[in-house]
Design an enzyme around this catalytic site. Structure first.
Site, PDB file in Angstrom:
ATOM      1  N   GLU A  43      11.671  11.266   1.530  1.00  0.00           N
ATOM      2  CA  GLU A  43      12.496  11.081   0.332  1.00  0.00           C
ATOM      3  C   GLU A  43      11.615  10.949  -0.911  1.00  0.00           C
ATOM      4  O   GLU A  43      10.621  10.219  -0.914  1.00  0.00           O
ATOM      5  CB  GLU A  43      13.328   9.809   0.524  1.00  0.00           C
ATOM      6  CG  GLU A  43      14.207   9.420  -0.634  1.00  0.00           C
ATOM      7  CD  GLU A  43      14.997   8.142  -0.354  1.00  0.00           C
ATOM      8  OE1 GLU A  43      15.912   7.836  -1.132  1.00  0.00           O
ATOM      9  OE2 GLU A  43      14.681   7.453   0.649  1.00  0.00           O
ATOM     10  N   LYS A 125      21.882  12.846  -2.513  1.00  0.00           N
ATOM     11  CA  LYS A 125      22.124  11.684  -1.656  1.00  0.00           C
ATOM     12  C   LYS A 125      23.507  11.094  -1.923  1.00  0.00           C
ATOM     13  O   LYS A 125      23.900  10.896  -3.078  1.00  0.00           O
ATOM     14  CB  LYS A 125      21.024  10.652  -1.918  1.00  0.00           C
ATOM     15  CG  LYS A 125      20.992   9.453  -0.999  1.00  0.00           C
ATOM     16  CD  LYS A 125      19.777   8.587  -1.328  1.00  0.00           C
ATOM     17  CE  LYS A 125      19.637   7.398  -0.408  1.00  0.00           C
ATOM     18  NZ  LYS A 125      18.421   6.597  -0.723  1.00  0.00           N
ATOM     19  N   CYS A 161      17.838   9.297   3.794  1.00  0.00           N
ATOM     20  CA  CYS A 161      17.661   7.873   4.105  1.00  0.00           C
ATOM     21  C   CYS A 161      18.993   7.148   4.324  1.00  0.00           C
ATOM     22  O   CYS A 161      19.585   7.248   5.384  1.00  0.00           O
ATOM     23  CB  CYS A 161      16.833   7.218   3.014  1.00  0.00           C
ATOM     24  SG  CYS A 161      15.952   5.718   3.562  1.00  0.00           S
TER      25      CYS A 161
END
Length: 560
Positions: A43, A125, A161
């Protein structure tokens, strides 16, 4: 058709876009030469994590976009390579002036697919963490779309994540046709986090019948350490491959028909024991803080006690003995065994060692202040002056040499305010700020055991570990004159401070009411000191610093 995936476990530096991009390109080329056709980075690998308020600078976002485009061009001679790289992407209008009294997200936390010299697709994300050390909603807007791409006959979905810690985003990727989920991570380390991360990802595999490949960042960034241990799970959630902890790596795994294969090149690195991983995190945190910030070495005030001994051992393991200098600054209250043990430890580690007696300076301070000081019970003025003299000497050496002073206060002391502002708290980096006193002793014994296992002499003299701890600022002083026994103190702190248990719950767990009241009271009083402490390495899920945001001025008292 069999396809090889390379999982990049890299150590970027926040804001060093050119170097980070060069590192990614080098690892992608190396992976390609070894047969990989899909390469996965962590990330925000392009910028480093977390960039914090750099994300509010339009120039930073523009530079990130330029670096991403250039990275795609630099790899255009590898036309069948699919590189998934983490980066921020500016929202439309991010260049517009922002009102000082409003807060607007300016970017997405993104991952882009680079292939054939172009940015083929970008995923934003979905889940933005805003707890513990995370503050992503300050900067990022959430995405809501799945991104799936095909390579070598396999369809890959992308998550970042936190997305994979919840069912929604993986389920969306699966519904869009993903057979293998690629997860980019910059997941900060704390004790037990590595195993927890794998267990949660295992659940995602079982829910979706989908294999999972997780790339995890490694390295130190200010107070945070990333532990590596990137891994691959098959569609049943069983571990197929794992990279080592706390070191850069390029993990290779093959997939076919949407399933990961267990034969070479996959390998499973073992996880470290608890004390080994904590020590590795502390060592990596020191190495990267000094290295990334350009300090030529470290200075440590060596007292003959366990805290400074552990910090010295960590510093030498992180930097090498030639970059560490230890200074003993005895006063009239310093025991001979402290002098002997400090000198012996410095000798064992081979560091430069100096002795600077502070008694003449202390006498001068006392003489100067004597006409103005009033006798008061429990007054610590003269004790604090000794600590501040030592801090001044260390900072003088630091200014002269460029070396950073590593402070030696532990979490138990920071919690209770058992430290002197501008004295033993003076310095640039607090190595064991999140390490309780009981854990200090455990790590010291563990470090000695590692030396013994190699047939080497113990690094820390035993007497340093076994003697009663003392600040040695007055005759016959011990820490327990002012604090509860450390096993009691640390047990209360773990429950009340780290786990947010109520005082009543801590008492119900068997701790004396008087001890709990005292610890809670001192914890509150010391907040103003902690705000002025240097940054330090986080090893628990609740560290003083970004994890702990209590007001200094507060009249709230928990009733119990």
């Amino acid at each position: 058709m069999t396809l090889r995936i390379a999982v990049v476990q890299c150590n970027p530096t926040v804001g060093d876009l050119k170097a980070n991009a060069a590192q990614i390109a080098h690892l992608a080329q190396r992976a390609y030469a070894q047969g990989a056709r899909v390469v996965l980075t962590p990330e925000l690998a392009l910028t480093g994590y977390p960039p914090e308020d750099l994300l509010l600078r339009p120039a930073f976002l523009r530079a990130s976009a330029d670096a991403l485009k250039q990275l795609a061009l630099d790899l255009s001679d590898l036309p069948d390579l699919a590189l998934v790289v983490g980066h921020p992407v500016a929202l439309s209008g991010a260049d517009a002036p922002r009102l000082a009294s409003t807060q607007q997200a300016v970017a997405c936390n993104a991952a882009s697919l680079l292939r054939g010299g172009v940015i083929e697709a970008t995923y934003c994300k979905h889940e933005l963490p805003n707890y513990q050390v995370f503050d992503e909603r300050r900067y990022f807007a959430p995405g809501d779309q799945a991104v799936v791409f095909e390579a070598g006959g396999t369809h890959f979905g992308i998550n970042i994540c936190e997305d994979a810690w919840f069912p929604h985003a993986p389920r969306k990727a699966r519904a869009a046709g993903a057979q293998v989920l690629l997860v980019l991570n910059a997941s900060p380390y704390h004790r037990g986090k590595t195993a927890e991360r794998e267990q949660v990802m295992r659940q995602r595999c079982l829910e979706n019948g989908m294999a999972l490949v997780a790339s995890q960042m490694v390295g130190g960034q200010d107070e945070i350490v990333f532990d590596g241990a990137s891994f691959v799970l098959d569609r049943s959630g069983d571990l197929v491959a794992r990279a080592p902890q706390f070191t850069e790596d390029l993990l290779m795994v093959d997939v076919a028909g949407g399933e990961v294969l267990r034969q070479a090149p996959a390998h499973v690195a073992p996880l470290k024991t608890d004390h080994a991983e904590v020590y590795a995190a502390l060592t990596l945190g020191v190495r990267d803080y000094l290295g990334k910030n350009g300090f030529p070495g470290a200075l440590i005030g060596l007292s003959g006690g366990a805290d400074s001994a552990l910090v010295l051992a960590i510093a030498v393991d992180a930097l090498g003995a030639d970059k560490v200098r230890a200074v003993m600054m005895p006063s009239e209250f310093t025991a001979q065994m402290s002098l002997d043990d400090a000198a012996e430890m410095a000798r064992r580690l081979g560091v430069q060692y100096d002795v600077l007696p502070i008694t003449p300076l202390f006498d001068a301070f006392r003489a100067t202040l004597a006409p103005l000081l009033q006798a008061r019970p429990g007054d610590t003025t003269l004790e604090n002056i000794q600590a501040r003299i030592r801090g001044t000497l260390l900072m003088g050496l630091s200014n002269n040499s460029g070396r950073i002073v590593l402070t030696t206060g532990n979490k138990s002391e920071m919690a209770m305010g058992y430290a002197t502002l501008y004295g033993d708290m003076a310095g640039g980096f607090a190595v064991i700020k999140d390490v309780t006193k009981t854990l200090v002793w455990e790590l010291a014994r563990w470090r000695n055991a590692q030396a013994a296992a190699l047939g080497e002499a113990e690094v820390i003299p035993q007497r340093i570990i076994t003697r009663a701890p003392s600040a040695e600022l007055r005759p016959d002083q011990t820490d327990q004159d002012s604090l509860p026994p450390y096993d009691v103190l640390d047990g209360i702190l773990q429950r009340y401070m780290e786990q947010d248990q109520s005082a009543d719950a801590v008492i119900a767990a068997g701790y004396a009411r008087a001890d709990v009241e005292r610890v809670v009271h001192l914890l509150k009083l010391a907040e103003y000191k902690r705000r002025q402490a240097p940054p330090g390495i986080r090893i628990t899920h609740r560290a003083f610093g970004r994890d702990w945001r209590y007001p200094i001025t507060s009249k709230f008292r928990e009733s119990f």
